[in-house]
Structure formats: structure tokens, C-alpha cells
Design a protein around this motif. Sequence first.
Motif, mmCIF file in Angstrom:
data_model
loop_
_atom_site.group_PDB
_atom_site.id
_atom_site.type_symbol
_atom_site.label_atom_id
_atom_site.label_comp_id
_atom_site.label_asym_id
_atom_site.label_seq_id
_atom_site.Cartn_x
_atom_site.Cartn_y
_atom_site.Cartn_z
ATOM 1 N N ARG A 156 0.839 -1.194 0.000
ATOM 2 C CA ARG A 156 0.000 0.000 0.000
ATOM 3 C C ARG A 156 0.877 1.249 0.000
ATOM 4 O O ARG A 156 1.801 1.366 0.809
ATOM 5 C CB ARG A 156 -0.906 0.004 1.231
ATOM 6 N N ARG A 157 0.570 2.157 -0.933
ATOM 7 C CA ARG A 157 1.268 3.438 -0.930
ATOM 8 C C ARG A 157 0.794 4.267 0.271
ATOM 9 O O ARG A 157 -0.413 4.441 0.466
ATOM 10 C CB ARG A 157 0.988 4.200 -2.227
ATOM 11 N N LEU A 158 1.705 4.761 1.070
ATOM 12 C CA LEU A 158 1.344 5.587 2.207
ATOM 13 C C LEU A 158 1.180 7.037 1.763
ATOM 14 O O LEU A 158 2.014 7.569 1.019
ATOM 15 C CB LEU A 158 2.400 5.490 3.305
ATOM 16 N N ASP A 159 0.116 7.656 2.215
ATOM 17 C CA ASP A 159 -0.190 9.039 1.883
ATOM 18 C C ASP A 159 0.458 9.941 2.932
ATOM 19 O O ASP A 159 0.020 9.999 4.071
ATOM 20 C CB ASP A 159 -1.709 9.240 1.862
ATOM 21 N N MET A 160 1.513 10.653 2.540
ATOM 22 C CA MET A 160 2.232 11.495 3.482
ATOM 23 C C MET A 160 1.444 12.722 3.919
ATOM 24 O O MET A 160 1.870 13.443 4.836
ATOM 25 C CB MET A 160 3.572 11.923 2.884
ATOM 26 N N ASP A 161 0.294 12.973 3.277
ATOM 27 C CA ASP A 161 -0.583 14.060 3.716
ATOM 28 C C ASP A 161 -1.691 13.572 4.641
ATOM 29 O O ASP A 161 -2.492 14.371 5.133
ATOM 30 C CB ASP A 161 -1.210 14.765 2.507
ATOM 31 N N ASP A 162 -1.743 12.259 4.863
ATOM 32 C CA ASP A 162 -2.740 11.667 5.750
ATOM 33 C C ASP A 162 -2.098 11.434 7.123
ATOM 34 O O ASP A 162 -1.046 10.800 7.222
ATOM 35 C CB ASP A 162 -3.234 10.342 5.162
ATOM 36 N N SER A 163 -2.731 11.930 8.172
ATOM 37 C CA SER A 163 -2.111 11.882 9.497
ATOM 38 C C SER A 163 -1.880 10.453 9.982
ATOM 39 O O SER A 163 -0.856 10.165 10.611
ATOM 40 C CB SER A 163 -2.968 12.651 10.507
ATOM 41 N N ALA A 164 -2.813 9.544 9.687
ATOM 42 C CA ALA A 164 -2.655 8.162 10.143
ATOM 43 C C ALA A 164 -1.512 7.473 9.402
ATOM 44 O O ALA A 164 -0.698 6.758 10.011
ATOM 45 C CB ALA A 164 -3.959 7.395 9.954
ATOM 46 N N ASP A 165 -1.430 7.653 8.084
ATOM 47 C CA ASP A 165 -0.344 7.055 7.309
ATOM 48 C C ASP A 165 1.008 7.635 7.724
ATOM 49 O O ASP A 165 2.007 6.914 7.843
ATOM 50 C CB ASP A 165 -0.572 7.276 5.820
ATOM 51 N N LEU A 166 1.042 8.946 7.929
ATOM 52 C CA LEU A 166 2.287 9.582 8.354
ATOM 53 C C LEU A 166 2.732 9.055 9.712
ATOM 54 O O LEU A 166 3.916 8.757 9.922
ATOM 55 C CB LEU A 166 2.101 11.098 8.400
ATOM 56 N N ALA A 167 1.781 8.910 10.640
ATOM 57 C CA ALA A 167 2.117 8.390 11.969
ATOM 58 C C ALA A 167 2.649 6.964 11.881
ATOM 59 O O ALA A 167 3.602 6.596 12.586
ATOM 60 C CB ALA A 167 0.891 8.453 12.877
ATOM 61 N N LEU A 168 2.042 6.139 11.028
ATOM 62 C CA LEU A 168 2.515 4.774 10.831
ATOM 63 C C LEU A 168 3.942 4.775 10.295
ATOM 64 O O LEU A 168 4.811 4.037 10.792
ATOM 65 C CB LEU A 168 1.596 4.034 9.863
ATOM 66 N N PHE A 169 4.202 5.592 9.311
ATOM 67 C CA PHE A 169 5.531 5.660 8.705
ATOM 68 C C PHE A 169 6.575 6.100 9.730
ATOM 69 O O PHE A 169 7.645 5.482 9.853
ATOM 70 C CB PHE A 169 5.511 6.615 7.513
ATOM 71 N N LEU A 170 6.281 7.137 10.490
ATOM 72 C CA LEU A 170 7.245 7.635 11.464
ATOM 73 C C LEU A 170 7.457 6.644 12.607
ATOM 74 O O LEU A 170 8.564 6.543 13.156
ATOM 75 C CB LEU A 170 6.801 8.998 11.989
ATOM 76 N N ARG A 171 6.412 5.900 12.962
ATOM 77 C CA ARG A 171 6.579 4.874 13.987
ATOM 78 C C ARG A 171 7.524 3.775 13.505
ATOM 79 O O ARG A 171 8.422 3.340 14.239
ATOM 80 C CB ARG A 171 5.228 4.267 14.366
ATOM 81 N N LEU A 172 7.343 3.335 12.267
ATOM 82 C CA LEU A 172 8.221 2.306 11.724
ATOM 83 C C LEU A 172 9.637 2.840 11.538
ATOM 84 O O LEU A 172 10.625 2.123 11.776
ATOM 85 C CB LEU A 172 7.653 1.779 10.403
ATOM 86 N N TYR A 173 9.738 4.098 11.131
ATOM 87 C CA TYR A 173 11.072 4.697 11.009
ATOM 88 C C TYR A 173 11.794 4.681 12.354
ATOM 89 O O TYR A 173 12.998 4.371 12.435
ATOM 90 C CB TYR A 173 10.987 6.125 10.482
ATOM 91 N N ALA A 174 11.064 4.994 13.426
ATOM 92 C CA ALA A 174 11.669 5.016 14.766
ATOM 93 C C ALA A 174 12.172 3.640 15.181
ATOM 94 O O ALA A 174 13.081 3.535 16.017
ATOM 95 C CB ALA A 174 10.662 5.547 15.780
ATOM 96 N N GLU A 175 11.616 2.586 14.600
ATOM 97 C CA GLU A 175 12.076 1.230 14.906
ATOM 98 C C GLU A 175 13.368 0.887 14.178
ATOM 99 O O GLU A 175 14.026 -0.107 14.501
ATOM 100 C CB GLU A 175 10.981 0.223 14.550
ATOM 101 N N GLY A 176 13.737 1.678 13.177
ATOM 102 C CA GLY A 176 15.015 1.517 12.504
ATOM 103 C C GLY A 176 14.961 0.579 11.312
ATOM 104 O O GLY A 176 13.942 -0.036 11.010
ATOM 105 N N ASN A 177 16.098 0.491 10.633
ATOM 106 C CA ASN A 177 16.270 -0.426 9.513
ATOM 107 C C ASN A 177 16.966 -1.683 10.030
ATOM 108 O O ASN A 177 18.159 -1.651 10.331
ATOM 109 C CB ASN A 177 17.099 0.228 8.408
#
Length: 295
Positions: A156-177
Motif C-alpha cells: 500500500r502506498r502511504l499518503d504522506m498528507d494523511d495523518s494516520a499514514d504519516l504516523a505509521l511511517f514515522l513509527r516504523l522509522y523510529a524502529e530503525g532499519n
Amino acid sequence: MNNCIINGKIYHLEHNVRDNPSVRAAFFALAQKIFNLNFAPWFSGGYWGARYLPYTLFDGKNAVSDVSVNLMDTIFEGRARRYIQIGTVMTDPAYRKRGLCRFLMELVLQQWRGQCDAIYLFANDNARGFYPKFGFSAAEEWMHRRTIVRRETQVRRLDMDDSADLALFLRLYAEGNPYSAFPMLDNRDLLMFYCAQSLKRQVFFIEDCGAAAVAEPMDGELLCYDVYGKTKRPLNDILSALLPPGLHTAALGFTPADGETDDIQPYHEDDTTLFILGESLPAKHRLIFPLLSHT
């Protein structure tokens, strides 16, 4: 602002660019003029944090020269390291050859050289002769490529203008690569400079892996800039889910920990050379600074 005299002329040196509206606007105007960079959406989105520190010279109300410091943290070979990345090195054409950039570079190096493991930057070709004057040496980066077989699964493409998608992305980013041998940590500032602008439509969530990735087809292969999330699935499961039909190769914008069998070649970005001062990248590890950490 602090006054300073450079070659007989008084300039004003500003450190707190972010929090002063008129100073910030002048800095934005210089970046737009020199690099066609639009910092305004990045700032208004709340992504300019404490890790990006411009050193900017002013003549009156006009920003005329800048050298910026980016604080970069990583863990490599089991040890925490701090690097300083220098970026947005720029001078208004009307003020060039007056020693402004040299003044700023010397100031930055004086203040930061003893506070980090290394200082590095990515130089345009027309500036390749400038940085060795300060002790920088050109260095090689390496890109990993691997053959991948596409698999059908839910992406699923995440919508960076959608608050829920952005929050999901930043949460996963915080978990690292979990796959990276050389990650840049806690660097939301730079991540969102890309993912809120030029790459905002290239951010994906791979459902069965519980991971996010930034990727796009480029030059006949999939370029995977980075992957985030505490997934236990193999990296190839993520790459195969992202691979567009008709493509068979994935290039990695980070250094994978499992890359021994990859095709590993020197990475050369157009009009760009990596320069390092201090601790060099160990050649035997064939590393790349994550592409989404470049300034």
C-alpha cells in the motif's frame, strides 16, 4: 547576530536561523537562488529539528553565504559514532571570491572537529578543489545490487498528507532499519525533507512484512532507498514485494548487513564527490551513507 570582519567588510553571523522569521526567510531565499531548494514546506511541516544548524553570513538583511552542520549518529561495528555532515554550502554570486565560505568552513571545523568521529560532505564537481584545502580527502562509496524475483502481495502506498499514514511511517522509522549495517539514526529531519516532498509518492507499507520502504523504479531497476520496521522477514521478501513487473534487480540505498553475495560496485552520483575529514570509511566494508541521509 554577531558582527565579523572579513577582508575589511563587516558581516553579521547568524546561528539561530530557524527561529527568527526574517532571518529564516532570507536563508530560504538564498537556498532557492543557489540550489533551487524550497525549505519552506519542510519548516512549516515541523520537520526542522535541532540537528540542522546553519551558519549564515548576512550583509544587512540579505543572507549572502552559508555553511550548515547536520548532526549524524550511527552504530557501526558495535560502536556508537557521531559524524558531522556539512551541507548547503552556498554563496550569493555577487559575494563570491571574498573569502566568506572559507571563513565559515574554518569556523565550523574549529567548533566541531573535536566533537565527532569524522566530518564529511558531498561536493559538486566545481568545488572539488576547495575542500582538500581544509584537509578533506575524497572517498569511495559502494552500492549493493541483487537479483530479485517479483512476488504478488499486498503493498500500500502511504499518503504522506494523511495523518494516520504519516504516523505509521514515522513509527516504523523510529524502529530503525533491521537490515542496515550502517544506519543513520534519529534523523527524522532529513528523512522528511525527502519523504514530504520529492519522494512523498514513493513511500510504501508492505502488509505481510509489517515494514515500510521508500523505493522507486530507476534506470531499469528498483532503487530501494531504505526500509523501516522491526520485521523478522528477510530483506528479499520486502524487495520482491516492491519490484515492479518486468524488473529483476534491486539496488540498495543503504549498506545491507547480509550483502556478501550482492553485486557490489562503486557508487558515483552525477556531479557529486564524497569528502571526509577524520575517521575514514573502512574500504573493506564497502559502505554507502544512506541515500536519504544525504544533504
